[in-house]
Design a protein around this motif. Structure first.
Motif, mmCIF file in Angstrom:
data_model
loop_
_atom_site.group_PDB
_atom_site.id
_atom_site.type_symbol
_atom_site.label_atom_id
_atom_site.label_comp_id
_atom_site.label_asym_id
_atom_site.label_seq_id
_atom_site.Cartn_x
_atom_site.Cartn_y
_atom_site.Cartn_z
ATOM 1 N N ARG A 353 0.343 -1.378 -0.082
ATOM 2 C CA ARG A 353 0.219 0.008 0.721
ATOM 3 C C ARG A 353 0.664 1.492 0.153
ATOM 4 N N PHE A 354 1.529 0.976 0.459
ATOM 5 C CA PHE A 354 2.733 2.086 1.419
ATOM 6 C C PHE A 354 4.057 2.639 0.124
ATOM 7 N N ALA A 355 4.336 1.597 0.373
ATOM 8 C CA ALA A 355 6.234 1.488 0.045
ATOM 9 C C ALA A 355 6.559 1.181 -1.576
ATOM 10 N N GLN A 356 6.130 -0.216 -2.007
ATOM 11 C CA GLN A 356 6.371 -0.264 -3.165
ATOM 12 C C GLN A 356 6.184 0.023 -4.474
ATOM 13 N N SER A 357 5.596 1.700 -4.601
ATOM 14 C CA SER A 357 5.210 2.492 -5.332
ATOM 15 C C SER A 357 6.379 3.359 -5.704
ATOM 16 N N LEU A 358 6.903 3.132 -4.818
ATOM 17 C CA LEU A 358 8.574 4.101 -4.383
ATOM 18 C C LEU A 358 9.847 3.136 -5.082
ATOM 19 N N MET A 359 9.074 1.844 -5.867
ATOM 20 C CA MET A 359 10.264 1.854 -6.653
ATOM 21 C C MET A 359 10.396 2.384 -8.059
ATOM 22 N N GLN A 360 10.004 3.535 -7.988
ATOM 23 C CA GLN A 360 10.299 4.539 -9.454
ATOM 24 C C GLN A 360 10.923 5.002 -9.175
ATOM 25 N N HIS A 478 17.062 -3.506 8.831
ATOM 26 C CA HIS A 478 16.761 -3.073 9.820
ATOM 27 C C HIS A 478 17.539 -3.727 11.337
ATOM 28 N N TRP A 479 17.889 -2.847 12.262
ATOM 29 C CA TRP A 479 18.286 -3.169 13.518
ATOM 30 C C TRP A 479 17.265 -2.602 14.602
ATOM 31 N N LEU A 480 17.604 -3.307 15.495
ATOM 32 C CA LEU A 480 17.706 -2.857 16.971
ATOM 33 C C LEU A 480 15.857 -2.411 17.597
ATOM 34 N N GLU A 481 15.965 -1.809 17.665
ATOM 35 C CA GLU A 481 14.551 -1.013 18.270
ATOM 36 C C GLU A 481 13.058 -1.185 18.171
ATOM 37 N N TYR A 482 12.192 -2.043 16.791
ATOM 38 C CA TYR A 482 11.711 -2.652 16.570
ATOM 39 C C TYR A 482 11.024 -3.944 17.039
ATOM 40 N N GLY A 483 12.004 -4.422 16.760
ATOM 41 C CA GLY A 483 12.428 -6.308 16.892
ATOM 42 C C GLY A 483 11.680 -6.729 15.781
ATOM 43 N N TYR A 484 11.422 -6.560 14.839
ATOM 44 C CA TYR A 484 11.424 -7.666 14.175
ATOM 45 C C TYR A 484 10.285 -6.105 12.755
ATOM 46 N N THR A 485 10.206 -7.418 11.212
ATOM 47 C CA THR A 485 10.379 -7.390 10.118
ATOM 48 C C THR A 485 9.975 -5.723 9.776
ATOM 49 N N THR A 486 10.587 -4.699 9.089
ATOM 50 C CA THR A 486 9.563 -3.894 8.690
ATOM 51 C C THR A 486 8.448 -4.073 7.793
ATOM 52 N N GLY A 487 8.232 -5.055 6.972
ATOM 53 C CA GLY A 487 8.013 -5.489 6.062
ATOM 54 C C GLY A 487 8.062 -4.687 4.488
ATOM 55 N N LEU A 488 9.327 -4.075 4.165
ATOM 56 C CA LEU A 488 9.478 -3.484 2.908
ATOM 57 C C LEU A 488 10.411 -4.321 2.170
ATOM 58 N N SER A 489 9.943 -4.738 0.994
ATOM 59 C CA SER A 489 11.007 -5.181 0.207
ATOM 60 C C SER A 489 11.813 -4.589 -0.458
ATOM 61 N N ALA A 490 12.685 -3.241 -0.108
ATOM 62 C CA ALA A 490 13.452 -2.587 -0.600
ATOM 63 C C ALA A 490 14.397 -2.411 0.827
#
Length: 732
Positions: A353-360, A478-490
């Protein structure tokens, strides 16, 4: 001869006579009949336009004025009448009509700065900020010294998070029109958005002096107080705003947030419920209500409220929708009953929804592909101040080998303090990015030639994940604060340790898992207040279990097992302590959950006190939460000589406790079932002598463990960075 067959002058005189005697509808019908025969009869259009302007029927008036203005010989009075219609639309909050009408006028009169300014207002009021910026930019070229145009341009820039430019524009407007309250108000907003809160307060106070009965100024003043953690002051001015205008519904979400952050969670929920009885059409209200429900431990209800919040705006470019979706992910992380795959699927949807369009926006890299070169490493972080990340981040930054790594800090910080000054000293380059757009940050990272870019924040508030969505560096992780995947394919890698992602779980991360040789972090405690004491159980004979976790972690499964442990160990008590339990009502709600299992109220010590060391001195055995384990408090618990029991569940947030215990050399306290968890806690509780001994020896043991070996951790991380870079260099 009938009037319909009369000449236009006679019909017009008849209509004027009807109007004079108050027969408005008859006059309108006469002229409309005339226009059917003579559709470009100028006097008739002017006649109807005046009637409709005078009666507030601006849309009908505009239709006739557009005919007039489309003819070669219109007059300035006709333009003024059109402006009057646009102002009527603003007063009536008919901003869609305003957009259509002002768009027509600006196209017809491209050198009319006022027409472009009206279009900018339409864009601002409909949250169409790119439209507002485009229109205001055209208006300012025509009217460069007009404070109203400058004000609207500043609003558009602020709304698009281009606050540095907004401040420049609004400062000019203030210089031209120092008595214009709106300019001071909007300049205050720009300062507030980039964390310059004291300057924002000055602006809002001046705006309030100039317009003491303008409720929106009190609302913005409250937002600034809230940012400064002056919640009582925020609550006071929010109520002042509502006293001035009870139907200013946008104040309610802010009031809910202020009560929530002041620790009055139950009051926040009640205010949210009251506000929703007045209006259910405000997405910000649903979002604030959801946050209050989450902090009250009502995860399912919080998710439902967030879904309502996100349903209003279908535009996936919306920063509001992105924030709300992040809040949904936060709730899912803590949910006690959801499958790990279901949760991960939601993260992938965020990417879609929010990130893949940024591939352009991807650009080819020109970095030298040499595996042994000195690497430029950038940390993107919002926690470069006195926040818990300092216990883990500072030792790594200090121990980095500067002959091999050049360190850049991209600081998304809300304010600066003494800890910030220390961060500035231990990095090679300090780049504040709070006032920069995602595009600007991504471009700066490219210009700096960053080889490896680290996201420290994940899906925490004010993150800059969409910068990573543009892939501004060859390697990202990604490392440290959130502790789980970002979900971002980038993003390429998720840097962690083996215990956090034990077994087959790679499919639950969008990033490739990179397991460090040792623990996922190194810990440097604050020693100023962490004096050791004797075991409470050894002195009183009563074993005290305890947790310093947030309420969102203490779900129905956790309560059931903790109650079972207390029931099996009558000579014991439980301490629950965190900022979520400031509210006495919340304390009693939690106590009632245990009392339903037969646990007496006097065995429960529920509340909030600070610092954490004082609470830990009262505890013999720590109880970790699940399926989302606790965080920094687990390390603090061990450092105070206190063992804790953890339940290993979902990777990786459900294995934080396992990671800590393996790093500390105590994997025997890791349970894999709820029953085993209770058994391990009870075994520890029945060995009071062992508890007393651990109280005396565990700190020294921990100081010798990998968890506090700063040099070894820095080398482990640098080996990972070098390995990631080598992989990049070896790819085609």
């Amino acid at each position: 001869m009938s009037k319909s067959n009369a000449n236009p002058s006679e019909v017009l005189r008849a209509a004027q006579a009807s109007l004079k005697f108050g027969h408005h509808q008859e006059a309108i019908q006469l002229i409309q009949g005339l226009l059917e025969k003579f559709p470009l009869h100028l006097a008739s259009h002017k006649f109807l336009a005046k009637i409709f302007v005078d009666s507030g029927q601006s849309v009908d008036a505009v239709a006739h004025l557009q005919v007039i203005l489309g003819l070669p010989k219109y007059e300035q009075a006709d333009v003024a009448a059109y402006y009057a219609c646009l102002n009527q639309m603003i007063a009536g909050r008919r901003f869609s009509d305003l957009e259509h009408a002002s768009s027509w006028l600006s196209n017809r009169r491209p050198n009319d700065g006022i027409a472009w300014d009206f279009l900018a207002i339409a864009g601002l009021e409909q949250y169409k900020y790119p439209l507002a910026l485009e229109a205001a930019s055209k208006a300012i070229k025509i009217l460069p010294e007009n404070p109203h145009v400058l004000n609207n341009l500043g609003c558009a820039l602020t709304s698009l998070e281009r606050c540095a430019e907004a401040i420049e524009v609004l400062t000019k407007a203030r210089r031209i029109a120092p008595e214009m309250a709106n300019v001071h108000n909007n300049l205050g907003n720009a300062y507030r958005f980039i964390g310059r809160y004291e300057e924002a307060l000055d602006c809002f106070e001046r705006a309030r002096q100039l317009a003491p009965n303008a409720p929106y100024i009190y609302n913005n003043l409250g937002l600034t107080y809230r940012s400064l953690d002056r919640c009582d002051s925020a609550i006071e001015v929010y109520h002042q705003a509502l006293n001035l205008q009870p139907d200013l519904f946008q104040v309610y979400p802010n009031l809910v947030e202020a009560y929530r952050h002041s620790g009055k969670v139950r009051k926040a929920i009640e205010v949210g419920q009251t506000a929703l009885e007045l209006t259910q059409d405000l997405p910000e209200l649903w979002s604030a209500y959801a946050d209050a429900l989450r902090d009250g431990g009502y995860l399912d209800e919080a998710i439902e409220a967030n879904i309502r919040a996100i349903s209003f705006k279908t535009d996936d470019e919306s920063s509001f929708n992105r924030k709300v979706y992040t809040n949904i992910l936060f709730c899912l992380n803590y949910h006690p009953d959801l499958d790990a795959q279901v949760i991960y699927n939601a993260y992938k949807e965020f990417d879609t929804r929010f990130a893949q369009s940024l591939m352009q926006k991807f650009k080819a890299f020109t970095h030298e592909k040499r595996v042994d070169k000195r690497l430029k490493v950038g940390y993107v972080c919002q926690s470069f101040y006195n926040q818990v990340c300092k216990y883990f981040l500072i030792p790594l930054l200090e121990k980095h080998d500067r002959s091999q790594f050049e360190i850049f800090a991209y600081a998304q910080i809300p304010f600066e303090d003494e800890t910030t000054q220390h961060y500035k000293k231990i990095v090679d380059h300090w780049i504040p990015i709070r006032s920069m757009t995602d595009d600007e940050v991504a471009e700066r990272i490219r210009q700096d030639g960053i080889d490896i870019l680290i996201d420290v924040s994940g899906h925490t508030n004010s993150n800059r994940l969409l910068v990573f969505g543009q892939k501004p560096a060859p390697v990202s992780l990604h490392w440290l604060e959130y502790g789980y995947t970002t979900g971002l394919s980038a993003i390429d890698y998720f840097m962690t340790d083996a215990p956090s992602v034990e077994g087959d779980c790679d499919h639950l991360f969008s990033e490739k898992l990179w397991r460090l040789d040792g623990p996922a972090y190194v810990y440097r405690p604050d020693l100023r207040l962490a004096d050791l004491n004797e075991s409470p159980a050894a002195q009183s004979g009563i074993v005290t279990f305890g947790s310093l976790s947030r309420i969102v972690r203490i779900n129905h499964r956790v309560v059931r097992i903790w109650a079972a442990i207390l029931d099996a160990m009558p000579n014991s008590r439980l301490v629950i302590n965190s900022g979520d339990f400031k509210d006495p009502i919340v304390q009693e709600d939690m106590a009632n959950r245990f009392m339903q299992y037969g646990i007496a109220r006097e065995r429960l010590d529920i509340g909030f006190s600070s610092p954490s060391w004082e609470v830990l001195r009262k505890i013999d055995i720590g109880l970790d939460c699940f399926p989302h384990n606790s965080g920094t408090t687990l390390l603090e618990t061990l450092f105070m000589g206190i063992p804790f029991v953890t339940l290993q569940e979902r990777p990786s947030v459900g294995r934080i406790g396992s990671s800590v215990l393996v790093g500390a050399g105590h994997p025997e306290w890791i349970a894999r079932t709820e029953e085993e968890y209770a058994q391990k806690a009870l075994i520890l509780a029945h060995d009071i002598g062992g508890l007393a001994n651990m109280r005396r020896t565990m700190r020294q043991e921990m100081q010798k463990s990998p968890l506090m070996d700063e040099e070894a951790f820095a080398r482990s991380v640098e080996k990972a960075f070098r390995g990631m870079w080598t992989h990049y260099c070896e790819k085609e």
